[in-house]
Design an enzyme around this catalytic site. Structure first.
Site, PDB file in Angstrom:
ATOM      1  N   CYS A   1       1.791  -1.651  15.598  1.00  0.00           N
ATOM      2  CA  CYS A   1       1.731  -1.505  14.141  1.00  0.00           C
ATOM      3  C   CYS A   1       1.020  -2.682  13.487  1.00  0.00           C
ATOM      4  CB  CYS A   1       3.156  -1.382  13.593  1.00  0.00           C
ATOM      5  SG  CYS A   1       3.219  -1.289  11.797  1.00  0.00           S
TER       6      CYS A   1
ATOM      7  N   GLU B   1       0.811  -1.211   0.000  1.00  0.00           N
ATOM      8  CA  GLU B   1       0.000   0.000   0.000  1.00  0.00           C
ATOM      9  C   GLU B   1       0.846   1.262   0.000  1.00  0.00           C
ATOM     10  OE1 GLU B   1      -1.846  -0.956   3.741  1.00  0.00           O
ATOM     11  OE2 GLU B   1      -0.687   0.632   4.666  1.00  0.00           O
TER      12      GLU B   1
ATOM     13  N   CYS C   1      -0.228   2.865   9.088  1.00  0.00           N
ATOM     14  CA  CYS C   1       0.647   1.762   8.731  1.00  0.00           C
ATOM     15  C   CYS C   1      -0.026   0.387   8.651  1.00  0.00           C
ATOM     16  CB  CYS C   1       1.746   1.711   9.797  1.00  0.00           C
ATOM     17  SG  CYS C   1       3.147   0.751   9.338  1.00  0.00           S
TER      18      CYS C   1
ATOM     19  N   CYS D   1       6.573  -4.420  15.701  1.00  0.00           N
ATOM     20  CA  CYS D   1       6.222  -3.408  16.703  1.00  0.00           C
ATOM     21  C   CYS D   1       4.775  -3.664  17.149  1.00  0.00           C
ATOM     22  CB  CYS D   1       6.356  -2.004  16.113  1.00  0.00           C
ATOM     23  SG  CYS D   1       8.034  -1.637  15.566  1.00  0.00           S
TER      24      CYS D   1
ATOM     25  N   CYS E   1       3.370   8.385   0.860  1.00  0.00           N
ATOM     26  CA  CYS E   1       3.967   7.512   1.854  1.00  0.00           C
ATOM     27  C   CYS E   1       4.059   6.141   1.166  1.00  0.00           C
ATOM     28  CB  CYS E   1       3.008   7.507   3.050  1.00  0.00           C
ATOM     29  SG  CYS E   1       3.391   6.344   4.296  1.00  0.00           S
TER      30      CYS E   1
ATOM     31  N   CYS F   1       6.482  -6.907   7.418  1.00  0.00           N
ATOM     32  CA  CYS F   1       7.615  -6.327   8.145  1.00  0.00           C
ATOM     33  C   CYS F   1       8.113  -7.330   9.181  1.00  0.00           C
ATOM     34  CB  CYS F   1       7.180  -5.038   8.847  1.00  0.00           C
ATOM     35  SG  CYS F   1       8.554  -4.122   9.573  1.00  0.00           S
TER      36      CYS F   1
HETATM   37  N1  SAH Z   1       9.536   0.884   9.697  1.00  0.00           N
HETATM   38  C1  SAH Z   1       9.649   2.289   9.575  1.00  0.00           C
HETATM   39  C2  SAH Z   1       8.664   2.921   8.609  1.00  0.00           C
HETATM   40  C3  SAH Z   1       7.250   2.400   8.572  1.00  0.00           C
HETATM   41  S1  SAH Z   1       6.132   2.822   9.851  1.00  0.00           S
HETATM   42  C4  SAH Z   1       9.552   2.940  10.941  1.00  0.00           C
HETATM   43  O1  SAH Z   1       9.243   2.247  11.892  1.00  0.00           O
HETATM   44  O2  SAH Z   1       9.821   4.130  11.075  1.00  0.00           O
HETATM   45  C5  SAH Z   1       5.914   4.563   9.741  1.00  0.00           C
HETATM   46  C6  SAH Z   1       5.555   5.207  11.050  1.00  0.00           C
HETATM   47  O3  SAH Z   1       4.226   4.849  11.455  1.00  0.00           O
HETATM   48  C7  SAH Z   1       6.475   4.792  12.196  1.00  0.00           C
HETATM   49  O4  SAH Z   1       6.847   5.903  12.966  1.00  0.00           O
HETATM   50  C8  SAH Z   1       5.573   3.851  12.972  1.00  0.00           C
HETATM   51  O5  SAH Z   1       5.992   3.709  14.289  1.00  0.00           O
HETATM   52  C9  SAH Z   1       4.222   4.519  12.823  1.00  0.00           C
HETATM   53  N2  SAH Z   1       3.060   3.678  13.141  1.00  0.00           N
HETATM   54  C10 SAH Z   1       2.925   2.356  13.014  1.00  0.00           C
HETATM   55  N3  SAH Z   1       1.714   1.947  13.423  1.00  0.00           N
HETATM   56  C11 SAH Z   1       1.049   3.056  13.820  1.00  0.00           C
HETATM   57  C12 SAH Z   1      -0.260   3.310  14.344  1.00  0.00           C
HETATM   58  N4  SAH Z   1      -1.123   2.319  14.523  1.00  0.00           N
HETATM   59  N5  SAH Z   1      -0.584   4.590  14.641  1.00  0.00           N
HETATM   60  C13 SAH Z   1       0.284   5.604  14.427  1.00  0.00           C
HETATM   61  N6  SAH Z   1       1.519   5.441  13.936  1.00  0.00           N
HETATM   62  C14 SAH Z   1       1.913   4.176  13.634  1.00  0.00           C
END
Ligand code: SAH
Length: 345
Positions: free
Chosen positions: A117, A89, A332, A114, A103, A110
């Site tokens: 996420c 996406e 994300c 996390c 974006c 991944c």
């Molecule tokens: N892996 C990279 C880039 C992808 S995620 C990274 O971690 O930076 C992009 C951003 O979205 C990151 O800062 C991540 O922590 C955030 N993110 C992921 N899930 C989220 C959610 N449910 N709400 C808000 N931000 C989120």
């Protein structure tokens, strides 16, 4: 099959057809700078070169499967299908004040897991190729062209961890910056990472003008480990040394997700201030995008504003971010996650 992003193959075809360099330039400009359709761009070349290019180079290596336009804030979520059937996406953002941005994803799924996420829940399938990364920008550019827009900012904040796909992400960034191709300024490209120290250093050495964002989310080792398993391997202490190195000559963006009772307490604020003291950074406070199957909650807006004011008062450049595209699940990994569920149901 080679793709349109394969410079050597394009050069071979050019020579084979005795196409003049200036004609190739017109073709490249039409495709990469003016976002013409591939048939429109090919029209600047004479036959048989046109057919030769068409028969030997793949012009699109991902296919748009779905488009969801937000009815509230001009975000468009794009779901693409790769040739091997994976869904990835991208999100096009059209902020009222500011430039059109995209974006983009760097991996299918991944491997960082996390806890907040949605992409992390999918597991890891594979790295995206340079062509699959660039095609997201190319196709989005064609989509926004009739609106009189062009993509001005590219952020690697879609699915995946870009710094665990260094080879293809760096090749894509090189292409985005190249004057012959997308001709973007490095200042308009942001690579966001969970924090992979050696790759962060490699990024700033290779592309000194590209923006680097670190998803910090907590400056407390125990809290960060629970949220981001990668931080067991790359500790906050280690990351701070890296931050000091990579922030020489640039301001690193710090992404800080505000989770109620987890990252927004007084002790979290103090730890964050201590951690970032003396490092030139810009802090973005991110609202949490909730999704089903997760019991984390975002911090209330007024509490976020208070957290923001405290950081500012302590001298930190801080911005409160707002979520765009919440009605099309633009956070994300969210939409692909929904689709997977539908398929499984
Ligand atoms: N892996 C990279 C880039 C992808 S995620 C990274 O971690 O930076 C992009 C951003 O979205 C990151 O800062 C991540 O922590 C955030 N993110 C992921 N899930 C989220 C959610 N449910 N709400 C808000 N931000 C989120």
């Amino acid at each position: 099959m080679s793709t349109i992003y394969d410079r050597d193959e394009a050069e071979t075809i050019r020579r084979r057809n005795a196409i003049q360099p200036h004609q190739m330039k017109l073709f490249r400009n039409a495709l990469f700078k003016h976002s013409e359709s591939w048939s429109g761009a090919l029209a600047v070349l004479p036959e048989p070169a046109r057919s030769d290019f068409m028969n030997h180079l793949q012009f699109e290596c991902i296919a748009l499967a779905e488009r969801h336009d937000s009815s509230i804030d001009g975000a468009s979520k794009l779901i693409f299908r790769t040739d091997d059937g994976n869904l990835i996406e991208s999100v096009v953002l059209r902020p009222k004040t500011g430039r059109t941005s995209i974006c983009i994803s760097s991996q299918v799924g991944c491997a960082c897991y996390c806890s907040f996420c949605a992409t992390g829940k999918m597991g890891f399938t594979r790295n995206l190729t340079q062509a699959e990364i660039l095609d997201q920008v190319m196709q989005a550019n064609r989509m926004v062209k009739p609106e009189g827009r062009s993509i001005r900012n590219v952020v690697f904040m879609g699915m995946g961890e870009p710094l665990l796909n260094v080879e293809h992400v760096f090749a894509a960034v090189d292409f985005l910056k190249s004057a012959e191709y997308f001709n973007m300024s490095g200042a308009h490209i942001t690579v966001s990472t969970v924090g992979i120290p050696h790759a962060m250093e490699q990024l700033v050495e290779t592309f000194p003008d590209v923006q680097l964002a670190l998803s910090l989310h907590s400056a407390r080792q125990d809290v960060r480990e629970r949220l981001m398993p990668q931080s067991r391997r790359y500790t906050l202490e280690h990351l701070r040394e890296t931050l000091k190195k990579v922030s020489a000559g640039r301001k690193v963006m710090i992404e800080y997700l505000m989770l109620a009772g987890v990252t927004d307490r007084e002790e979290d604020l103090q730890a964050l201030m201590d951690y970032l003291k003396g490092i030139p950074v810009h802090i973005n406070l991110i609202p949490f995008n909730e999704y089903p199957g997760n019991n984390l909650h975002g911090t209330a807006t007024s509490d976020r504003a208070h957290f923001c004011d405290r950081l500012k008062a302590a001298g930190f450049n801080t911005t409160m971010r707002y979520s765009l595209g919440s009605d099309v699940a633009a956070a994300c990994g969210q939409l692909v996650q929904h689709k997977r569920k539908e398929v499984m149901a």
